[in-house]
Every structure is written in C-alpha cells, then in structure tokens.
Design a protein around this motif. Structure first.
Motif, mmCIF file in Angstrom:
data_model
loop_
_atom_site.group_PDB
_atom_site.id
_atom_site.type_symbol
_atom_site.label_atom_id
_atom_site.label_comp_id
_atom_site.label_asym_id
_atom_site.label_seq_id
_atom_site.Cartn_x
_atom_site.Cartn_y
_atom_site.Cartn_z
ATOM 1 N N TRP A 180 -1.290 0.089 -8.645
ATOM 2 C CA TRP A 180 -2.586 0.307 -8.007
ATOM 3 C C TRP A 180 -3.508 1.102 -8.917
ATOM 4 C CZ3 TRP A 180 -3.811 -2.620 -4.298
ATOM 5 C CH2 TRP A 180 -2.915 -2.993 -3.288
ATOM 6 N N PRO A 186 -6.089 0.048 -1.313
ATOM 7 C CA PRO A 186 -6.979 -0.229 -0.178
ATOM 8 C C PRO A 186 -6.488 0.319 1.152
ATOM 9 C CG PRO A 186 -5.669 -2.153 -0.659
ATOM 10 C CD PRO A 186 -5.312 -1.125 -1.705
ATOM 11 N N THR A 205 -6.875 1.263 -7.345
ATOM 12 C CA THR A 205 -7.507 1.713 -6.105
ATOM 13 C C THR A 205 -6.721 1.127 -4.951
ATOM 14 O OG1 THR A 205 -9.693 1.783 -7.125
ATOM 15 C CG2 THR A 205 -9.605 1.721 -4.719
ATOM 16 N N SER A 237 -11.910 -3.431 2.355
ATOM 17 C CA SER A 237 -12.103 -2.180 1.615
ATOM 18 C C SER A 237 -11.885 -2.388 0.132
ATOM 19 C CB SER A 237 -11.137 -1.110 2.152
ATOM 20 O OG SER A 237 -9.807 -1.586 2.084
ATOM 21 N N SER A 248 0.834 -1.194 0.000
ATOM 22 C CA SER A 248 0.000 0.000 0.000
ATOM 23 C C SER A 248 0.879 1.257 0.000
ATOM 24 C CB SER A 248 -0.910 0.017 1.236
ATOM 25 O OG SER A 248 -1.662 1.200 1.301
ATOM 26 N N LEU A 291 -10.492 -2.258 -3.595
ATOM 27 C CA LEU A 291 -9.157 -2.244 -4.191
ATOM 28 C C LEU A 291 -9.265 -2.596 -5.666
ATOM 29 C CD1 LEU A 291 -6.973 -5.385 -3.559
ATOM 30 C CD2 LEU A 291 -9.414 -5.417 -3.153
#
Length: 573
Positions: free
Chosen positions: A536, A540, A538, A515, A484, A517
C-alpha cells in the motif's frame, strides 16, 4: 450479298456441338492466315510501288517507309503480355474427332490421339530458336488410358496456350503418366490450362528456368490416386536447380498429394493458389529460396465419419492427412507470404526443419485445424504478423525445437494475432504454446488470446522469450485481493520460476472503492521463484480486488543465450 458458293459457306461455319471443333479455314484464320489475317506469312515485305490501288487486296502495298517487314510473326515478345500475339502452330479437332496440327505453311500432323499431334506441333517449331514461338491448342481433348503417348514434352522458348480442357483417363497409380513435362528447358510459358480426370501429375518441371504459368486449373476425379498437381524441382538430367519461376493463379480440387510443390528451386513468385478437398498441402516449399506468395487458400471441411473416401460435396478427402495448407521445410529460406487462409485442414501453417528460416507471413486466417493451427518446429527468424486462429485441436500456435544445435526455433515473432476457441466444448488446450528445451529469443507480443486455451492462454518454456502487451494473458495472470491494513497488501507466489528474466506488471482494480488509494509493487526472488509483492501507498480502508498480468518484456542486449559450443548440447542457462 455473299459471293461464296454453298460449299465455301458451309466450310466456314463452325461446329457448335460443344466439343470446340473447327474447320480448317477457321484454324488457319486463328493462325493469322487468309482473309481474316494481318501479317500472315513468315516474311512479309512492303511493296513500295503504287501508293493506292483500288483492286489490290487490303494487306498488299503496305507503305513501311522503305523498311521491309521481315519475319514479323517470330519477333521476340517475351515481355509483351497481350492477346495480340498470333500462334505459330494451332492444334484443333474436326467434326470427326480427328486432331490436326497446322502451321502457316500447311498441315503438320493429324491423328486420332491428342498428345502425339500436340507433340508434333511443338517439335515442328524453329530449331535452335532464341525467341518464343507459340502453339495454340484450340480443342477440348481426351487422353485415353490406351493412348500410345500420354505426356507432352515442352521445349525451350515455347508458349503452350491451352484455352480448352484436357480430360485424362489415366489408370490409378501409374507414376509414368504426367500430362505436361519439361526437363532442363528454359523460357516456357503456359498462360492457361484446365485439366480434369486422373493424371499422375498435371505439370512437372525439372531443372527448368525462366518459367511463367498462369490460370492453371486441375480438377482431379474423386477416385483418382494422383500425385502433385504441379511440381517444380531439380530432378532433371543436369540436376540443376530450377530458377526464376512465376505462377499467376492455380486452382486445384481433390488432389491426393499436393497442389503446388517445389524442391530445389530458387526465385519463385506465386500470386494465388486455391486448394479444395486437398489430401496434402495447397503449397509445399522444399529446399527453396527467395519465394514470394500473395495468397494461399485451403478448404477442407472435416467429416471423419466418411474416412478418406468422400461421399458428398461436403465431405473431406484427406481425413487422415497430417499436412498443412501451407508447409515450408527442408532448408527453405527467404520466404514472404501475404496471406494464408485455411479451413478444416490438419494444420493451417507448418514451418519446419532446422536450417529453414527468414520467413515472413503477413496474415493468417485458420479455423478448425485437426492439430495445432500453426506449427513452428526448428526454423529461425520467422515472423507471423497478424490474423485470426480459432477452434483448433491442441494449440492455436505451437513453437517447438526438437534438436539441440544452434539456430532452431530461434527468433520467432508472433504479433497482432487473435487466438481463441468459442466452441461449446473447446478443443484448444493452449492459445500459444512454446515447448522443447532449446527454443530461444522468441517474441509473443500484442496478441489477443482471450479464451485461447482451456489449459492456458500463453505458455512458454524459454527464459529468453519475450511475452508482452498481450490481451488476455502473459506468463502469469489472475485476480488477487489487496487486503486493507495488511502489509504487504498481497503476495502472489511463483509468477515465474525462471531466474534470468525481466518482469513487468499490468494491473487494474476491479470494482474499486470511492476513496483514495495507491499501491506499488516489486518482484522478489525467493531462491526458487519470483513472487509478486504489492504494498500500500495509500490504504483505502477496505479490501480491493486487482486483475493482474505479469509480462516478460526482457532486457536482452544480445548476449543471451550463452552457447556451450564445446558440448553441442544447446544453450548454457
């Protein structure tokens, strides 16, 4: 109440000592002669006189509507496979152990030795015939080491039917002793045959055509030094290839060479071959074209502690053999096999030699092979459509090209196979492995290779090989952490060192977050290798573990590989 005198009644009672002996009256009845027969003579004519005569024998005065019934017993019944065909000659044994050959018109030969009497029966059939005549061997027999003749020569247009058992006492390593042989002959049937003991070969057909064999059983003695149980080749004086061969079923035990072997054969159809404790192959096809086989089964339990000499029913006679249960070699083409079952053989399936090709195997079940379960070396256009391979030594399947010229190990398709090793100490280094510098245009698709090998489940060398949609492996696989807040989220280096390839990714999250992603990927060429790059879409807000498999579905359109024909050194890559 019977009107027979005691002598007649005694003559009709068969001997029941287990030796399949007969009286002459019983033998003649089997020929269709006497009170129990229908059409008995070689020329039965209708009697168009009285329509009914209460004193006549039942087979007289037959109304055939003004048609004479001539030579009925020799009517060509090549395409009529029933039990109704009567014999033209019968070989039988009396209570004293003497063999006799009889025909409808009386005795043909008698003697203490089995083979000369059978040969006399065969030789006494109609000269120059173009219809099949039948010799029934209605006796169990023994062929002795010191017998004057030990080989039965079968001529054209002959049915040799042996419902009994023939025991052979040949000495070791005497290659001249073949029980049944035909050379440069055609239109032969052996509907049943059981052989025990130690023949060098049970059946050998050389440069023969239009042959039908069925219900063949050869039980070699454990200490025999035999050759093939059944061999068909082009070794006759004419050197013509053998053609149009049919084999129904064959069961072989303790063979020290091969159960069924061909060389120089076109058009052969086999229903089933079963081989137990076989030193060589259950079926070996050499220089053979247009072959169809329903099923091949080989059972060879391994016990290397006893070497090549078995000590019990569960021992292996072929501990040092390197032959496969089914082997194809020396340009053999157009072969279709329904099923290959192999347990404990050195190899289950071996397709070998440049020039061999166009081979389809419907299903394999291979376990405990001492070398690769399936070895494919140098053929082209081979398809193995499914089955299970497990617990082999080295590889479950190996595809290899020894030679650099075109056409070797090309167009091999492996699909719908389960390849694995569930032993406590696995011996399969690879599930499916491709080796050699000249393999090309092969396909490994839709297989399940989980636990396929301790080194790798799938390993390939050719840039042109398709690897796609396999469970448990691709050209690269593993687990990567998507971090992340990192860009890119992850980079897996060196998923492929081959530049001229098409790559695809299959991936799923492992214990992903609750959540939202989303992520995307691409492959980046560094100049030396392809890296998998994941970015990425989205984030998370926490790290995510990803299981991935990299495939090579390939976007070939027929231009690959480019062959450097001038040098003869294989593909230019």
């Amino acid at each position: 109440m019977s009107n027979q005198n005691p002598t007649e009644r005694a003559e009709e009672e068969p001997n029941t000592n287990g030796n399949l002996t007969f009286t002459r009256r019983t033998a003649m009845a089997l020929l269709g002669v006497g009170a129990t027969a229908g059409v008995a003579s070689s020329g039965a004519s209708a009697d168009h006189g009285a329509k009914f005569d209460p004193t006549r024998r039942w087979n007289q005065h037959v109304d055939a509507q003004n048609h004479d019934l001539e030579n009925l017993h020799s009517v060509d019944t090549e395409h009529v496979f029933t039990a109704a065909r009567t014999a033209d000659r019968i070989v039988w044994q009396d209570d004293d152990g003497t063999y006799h050959a009889d025909g409808r018109n009386g005795g043909v030969a008698s003697g203490e030795e089995f083979v000369p009497v059978v040969q006399s029966a065969l030789d006494s059939l109609t000269d120059g015939r173009t219809h099949k005549e039948r010799v029934l061997v209605a006796a169990n027999a023994t062929v002795g080491v010191d017998d004057s003749a030990q080989t039965i020569e079968v001529p054209s247009y002959t049915v040799l039917d042996v419902p009994g058992s023939i025991h052979v006492e040949y000495p070791k390593w005497d290659s001249s002793n073949i029980l049944i042989r035909a050379e440069d002959e055609s239109h032969i049937e052996i509907p049943r045959l059981t052989v025990t003991g130690a023949p060098w070969m049970a059946i050998r057909l050389r440069s023969c055509s239009d042959i039908r064999l069925d219900d063949i059983e050869v039980l070699f003695a454990r200490d025999s030094d035999a050759n093939d149980a059944l061999r068909i080749d082009n070794g006759g004086e004419s050197e013509e290839r053998s053609t149009d061969i049919q084999i129904g079923s064959a069961y072989i035990e303790n063979g020290t060479q091969h159960s069924v072997e061909t060389y120089g054969v076109d058009r052969i159809q086999i229903q089933q071959v079963m081989a137990k404790y076989q030193y060589g192959c259950a079926v070996l096809l050499n220089d053979t074209s247009d072959a169809t086989i329903d099923s091949i089964m080989g059972y060879n339990p391994v016990d290397e502690s006893v070497g090549a000499e078995p000590q019990s029913e569960d021992d292996l006679t072929n501990a040092s053999s390197r032959y496969a249960t089914f082997r194809v070699t020396y340009p053999t083409n157009n072969v279709s096999v329904g099923q290959v079952v192999s347990r404990g053989a050195p190899r289950g399936l071996h397709i070998h030699s440049g020039g061999t090709g166009d081979i389809s195997i419907g299903e394999v079940t291979i376990k405990d092979a001492e070398t690769p379960g399936v070895m494919v070396t140098d053929p082209n256009n081979v398809v193995i459509n499914g089955g299970v391979i497990k617990n082999c030594t080295g590889e479950g399947i190996r595809v290899h090209a020894y030679d650099p010229y075109p056409g070797n190990a090309r167009g091999i398709t492996l699909s719908d196979l389960r390849v694995y090793d569930d032993q406590d100490e696995p011996t399969q280094a690879y599930g499916i492995r491709e080796t050699g510098d000249y393999v090309m245009n092969n396909r490994i698709v839709d297989c399940d290779v989980r636990d396929g090998g301790v080194e790798a489940n799938i390993a390939v060398t050719s840039e042109s090989t398709t690897v796609a949609d396999n469970v448990g492996g691709g050209i690269a696989s593993g687990t990567v952490t998507l971090e992340s807040g990192s860009e890119p989220a992850a980079r897996v280096e060196g998923v492929s060192e081959a530049q001229d390839v098409t790559l695809d990714l299959r991936a799923k999250t492992f214990d992903g977050p609750d959540s939202a992603l989303a992520w995307d990927h691409h492959f980046a060429w560094t100049g030396d290798q392809w890296d998998l790059v994941i970015e990425w879409r989205t984030d998370p807000g926490e790290d995510v573990t990803l299981d991935y498999i990299v495939d090579r579905p390939q976007a070939n359109i027929g231009r690959y590989p480019i062959q450097d024909e001038s040098s003869g050194d294989g593909p230019a890559t």
